[in-house]
Design a protein around this motif. Structure first.
Motif, mmCIF file in Angstrom:
data_model
loop_
_atom_site.group_PDB
_atom_site.id
_atom_site.type_symbol
_atom_site.label_atom_id
_atom_site.label_comp_id
_atom_site.label_asym_id
_atom_site.label_seq_id
_atom_site.Cartn_x
_atom_site.Cartn_y
_atom_site.Cartn_z
ATOM 1 N N ASN A 65 -7.268 65.922 -44.561
ATOM 2 C CA ASN A 65 -6.507 67.003 -43.940
ATOM 3 C C ASN A 65 -5.044 66.944 -44.373
ATOM 4 O OD1 ASN A 65 -5.475 64.890 -42.418
ATOM 5 N ND2 ASN A 65 -5.809 65.879 -40.432
ATOM 6 N N PRO A 66 -4.294 68.004 -44.154
ATOM 7 C CA PRO A 66 -2.892 68.048 -44.604
ATOM 8 C C PRO A 66 -2.046 66.908 -44.040
ATOM 9 C CG PRO A 66 -3.643 70.251 -44.054
ATOM 10 C CD PRO A 66 -4.732 69.316 -43.620
ATOM 11 N N ALA A 67 -2.319 66.456 -42.827
ATOM 12 C CA ALA A 67 -1.530 65.366 -42.246
ATOM 13 C C ALA A 67 -1.684 64.082 -43.063
ATOM 14 C CB ALA A 67 -1.954 65.122 -40.795
ATOM 15 N N PHE A 68 -2.885 63.833 -43.568
ATOM 16 C CA PHE A 68 -3.103 62.657 -44.410
ATOM 17 C C PHE A 68 -2.323 62.784 -45.716
ATOM 18 C CE2 PHE A 68 -5.364 60.614 -47.914
ATOM 19 C CZ PHE A 68 -5.479 59.311 -47.440
ATOM 20 N N LEU A 69 -2.332 63.980 -46.283
ATOM 21 C CA LEU A 69 -1.607 64.199 -47.538
ATOM 22 C C LEU A 69 -0.106 64.022 -47.338
ATOM 23 C CD1 LEU A 69 -3.609 67.312 -48.812
ATOM 24 C CD2 LEU A 69 -3.949 64.901 -49.440
ATOM 25 N N ARG A 70 0.413 64.505 -46.214
ATOM 26 C CA ARG A 70 1.847 64.329 -45.935
ATOM 27 C C ARG A 70 2.185 62.847 -45.750
ATOM 28 N NH1 ARG A 70 0.909 68.933 -42.711
ATOM 29 N NH2 ARG A 70 0.748 67.627 -40.839
ATOM 30 N N MET A 71 1.301 62.109 -45.075
ATOM 31 C CA MET A 71 1.573 60.701 -44.795
ATOM 32 C C MET A 71 1.587 59.879 -46.085
ATOM 33 S SD MET A 71 -0.461 58.056 -42.263
ATOM 34 C CE MET A 71 -1.945 57.992 -43.258
ATOM 35 N N THR A 72 0.696 60.204 -47.027
ATOM 36 C CA THR A 72 0.559 59.386 -48.241
ATOM 37 C C THR A 72 1.345 59.934 -49.427
ATOM 38 O OG1 THR A 72 -1.433 60.609 -48.897
ATOM 39 C CG2 THR A 72 -1.735 58.646 -47.522
ATOM 40 N N GLY A 73 1.723 61.205 -49.385
ATOM 41 C CA GLY A 73 2.488 61.797 -50.482
ATOM 42 C C GLY A 73 1.652 62.300 -51.627
ATOM 43 N N TYR A 74 0.331 62.285 -51.497
ATOM 44 C CA TYR A 74 -0.559 62.735 -52.564
ATOM 45 C C TYR A 74 -0.905 64.211 -52.387
ATOM 46 C CZ TYR A 74 -1.417 57.900 -54.038
ATOM 47 O OH TYR A 74 -1.281 56.633 -54.507
ATOM 48 N N GLU A 75 -1.339 64.828 -53.503
ATOM 49 C CA GLU A 75 -1.932 66.165 -53.449
ATOM 50 C C GLU A 75 -3.422 66.020 -53.170
ATOM 51 O OE1 GLU A 75 -0.284 68.914 -53.570
ATOM 52 O OE2 GLU A 75 1.666 68.020 -54.115
ATOM 53 N N ARG A 76 -4.034 67.121 -52.729
ATOM 54 C CA ARG A 76 -5.448 67.050 -52.379
ATOM 55 C C ARG A 76 -6.307 66.649 -53.579
ATOM 56 N NH1 ARG A 76 -7.730 68.878 -48.025
ATOM 57 N NH2 ARG A 76 -5.930 70.185 -47.565
ATOM 58 N N PHE A 77 -6.040 67.235 -54.741
ATOM 59 C CA PHE A 77 -6.874 66.930 -55.903
ATOM 60 C C PHE A 77 -6.716 65.471 -56.345
ATOM 61 C CE2 PHE A 77 -2.857 67.961 -57.946
ATOM 62 C CZ PHE A 77 -2.796 67.085 -58.998
ATOM 63 N N GLU A 78 -5.606 64.810 -55.919
ATOM 64 C CA GLU A 78 -5.384 63.420 -56.313
ATOM 65 C C GLU A 78 -6.164 62.429 -55.441
ATOM 66 O OE1 GLU A 78 -0.944 63.070 -58.052
ATOM 67 O OE2 GLU A 78 -1.031 63.782 -55.979
ATOM 68 N N VAL A 79 -6.641 62.881 -54.293
ATOM 69 C CA VAL A 79 -7.370 61.965 -53.417
ATOM 70 C C VAL A 79 -8.856 62.288 -53.352
ATOM 71 C CG1 VAL A 79 -5.294 61.588 -52.017
ATOM 72 C CG2 VAL A 79 -6.960 63.308 -51.291
ATOM 73 N N THR A 80 -9.196 63.536 -53.531
ATOM 74 C CA THR A 80 -10.604 63.923 -53.426
ATOM 75 C C THR A 80 -11.402 63.272 -54.553
ATOM 76 O OG1 THR A 80 -9.971 66.058 -52.500
ATOM 77 C CG2 THR A 80 -12.209 65.860 -53.329
ATOM 78 N N GLY A 81 -12.502 62.648 -54.167
ATOM 79 C CA GLY A 81 -13.356 61.984 -55.133
ATOM 80 C C GLY A 81 -12.990 60.530 -55.398
ATOM 81 N N TYR A 141 0.068 51.867 -49.252
ATOM 82 C CA TYR A 141 1.112 52.296 -50.177
ATOM 83 C C TYR A 141 1.028 53.804 -50.375
ATOM 84 C CZ TYR A 141 1.951 47.405 -51.344
ATOM 85 O OH TYR A 141 2.269 46.072 -51.275
ATOM 86 N N ARG A 142 2.177 54.458 -50.314
ATOM 87 C CA ARG A 142 2.239 55.893 -50.612
ATOM 88 C C ARG A 142 2.275 56.101 -52.126
ATOM 89 N NH1 ARG A 142 6.091 55.104 -46.519
ATOM 90 N NH2 ARG A 142 5.486 56.021 -44.502
ATOM 91 N N LYS A 143 2.213 57.373 -52.523
ATOM 92 C CA LYS A 143 2.230 57.700 -53.949
ATOM 93 C C LYS A 143 3.498 57.207 -54.614
ATOM 94 C CE LYS A 143 1.924 61.615 -57.156
ATOM 95 N NZ LYS A 143 1.778 63.089 -57.280
ATOM 96 N N ASP A 144 4.635 57.256 -53.882
ATOM 97 C CA ASP A 144 5.912 56.838 -54.467
ATOM 98 C C ASP A 144 6.121 55.322 -54.437
ATOM 99 O OD1 ASP A 144 6.438 56.273 -51.813
ATOM 100 O OD2 ASP A 144 8.005 57.796 -51.575
ATOM 101 N N GLY A 145 5.104 54.576 -53.976
ATOM 102 C CA GLY A 145 5.198 53.115 -53.956
ATOM 103 C C GLY A 145 5.729 52.528 -52.667
ATOM 104 N N SER A 146 6.249 53.359 -51.779
ATOM 105 C CA SER A 146 6.741 52.849 -50.502
ATOM 106 C C SER A 146 5.557 52.446 -49.619
ATOM 107 C CB SER A 146 7.597 53.892 -49.798
ATOM 108 O OG SER A 146 6.834 55.061 -49.506
#
Length: 360
Positions: free
Chosen positions: A57-73, A109-114
């Motif tokens: 969901n969008p909240a997960f994407l905001r928390m991790t900094g990823y786009e949907r296509f980067e996490v799906t699969g 870890y988020r996408k930006d490494g934090s």
């Protein structure tokens, strides 16, 4: 996985997950809630290779900094990093293997490494037949909670260090006071040896015993783990042994019934002087002319501290005589200073019974 592959995988999963209502062709209300909630959520499909994410969901994407296509699969392990606890990872893997729920905090870890602390609630979803179909994971960023815990631990550590320094300083002061009292005691002994008058010399030796009692207090405080607490029972054991031993008499028995009774160190000096006067008076007046006997001391602790000193000697002196002595006057003054109740009466063994009751 590129955008097109991710979209195709998501489309294949929507009908199974219930995003499209099969009757009305509209967005399912439950799915809409999951999409709009501020609580990060993902769904994985254990029936596919490596249990990939099929919904985020969008909240997960905001928390991790990823786009949907980067996490799906992808398997959720992409959130892990070098600081993630291996034991926690193993617990999650075991829960997935056993098809059971688990609640655990992970360093992710988020996408930006934090980094952030992720409170993971992972639950298996079974069909009516009992077949495992999905894993549903609700997550929450609890980094702030960990920051507050670290700050509190650091503050506690600093407080403990400051307390240790303070305790060390107070112990050092007690040690120096004890040494100074020993010097004073030595000077009293030397001076008393030059005094020809027996009564004056006896008075000097009484003062010596009071100084030595104070020395015992500071020795006990120096040896104690706490600089602010004083155990009366330990002091009584030392005091009675010292005073009876100083008489050189082997025909005076000592009976001790001592429970640990801790008071604040501020009261220790007054209590020590008071007990010294009680025991000293008994040794002076109860066993005259070589009369043998017993001194019994009891210390009991409860809502109040009760100290009883009893002998089987010749009994109490006349009341007028007792009031006229310096020792009796000092005892009354010290009891008032402590806010204690002090009673002196005839003992069951026909000697004297002194009872002291004070607050802890």
């Amino acid at each position: 996985m590129d955008n097109a592959d991710a979209s195709r995988l998501a489309e294949r999963t929507r009908a199974e997950f219930g995003e499209i209502d099969p009757l009305f062709g509209e967005i399912d209300p439950f799915s809409a809630i999951i999409r709009t909630t501020q609580l990060p959520m993902v769904v994985t499909d254990p029936r596919r290779h490596d249990n990939p994410i099929v919904f985020a969901n969008p909240a997960f994407l905001r928390m991790t900094g990823y786009e949907r296509f980067e996490v799906t699969g992808r398997n959720c392990r992409f959130l892990q990093g070098p600081g993630t606890c291996p034991k926690s990872i193993a617990r999650v893997r075991e829960a997935v293997r056993a098809e059971r729920s688990i609640e655990i905090d992970l360093l992710n870890y988020r996408k930006d490494g934090s980094t952030f602390y992720n409170a993971l609630h992972l639950n298996p979803v079974h069909a009516k037949s009992g077949t495992l179909q999905f894993y549903f994971a609700a997550q929450l960023d609890v980094t702030e909670r960990y920051r507050l815990i670290r700050e509190r631990e650091a503050a506690n550590e600093a407080l403990q260090e400051a307390l240790a320094v303070k305790t060390t300083l107070i112990h050092e002061i007690d040690h120096r006071v004890k040494n100074n009292l020993q010097m004073i005691a030595a000077m009293i002994v030397l001076q008393s040896q030059r005094i020809p008058d027996p009564s004056t010399r006896a008075s000097m030796l009484d003062t010596l015993q009071r100084v030595e009692a104070l020395g015992t207090v500071h020795r006990r405080l120096h040896q104690s783990e706490s600089a602010s607490r004083f155990d009366i029972a330990d002091f009584v054991r030392d005091l009675v042994a010292d005073l009876v031993g100083a008489t050189g008499r082997s025909d005076i028995r000592v009976e001790l019934d001592l429970a640990s009774a801790v008071i604040h160190a501020d009261k220790s000096v007054a209590v020590a002087l008071l007990l010294n006067e009680i025991v000293t008076n008994i040794l002076k007046h109860a066993f005259t002319e070589g009369r043998p006997g017993t001194i019994a001391v009891q210390v009991a602790a409860g809502s109040e501290i009760r100290i009883v000193v009893e002998d089987d000697g010749i009994g109490m002196p006349e009341a007028a005589e007792a009031r006229s002595t310096f020792g009796q006057s000092l005892m009354g003054t010290l009891a008032r200073q402590l806010g204690a109740r002090l009673t002196v009466a005839s003992a069951p063994r026909k000697g004297t019974r002194v009872e002291l009751i004070l607050s802890g």
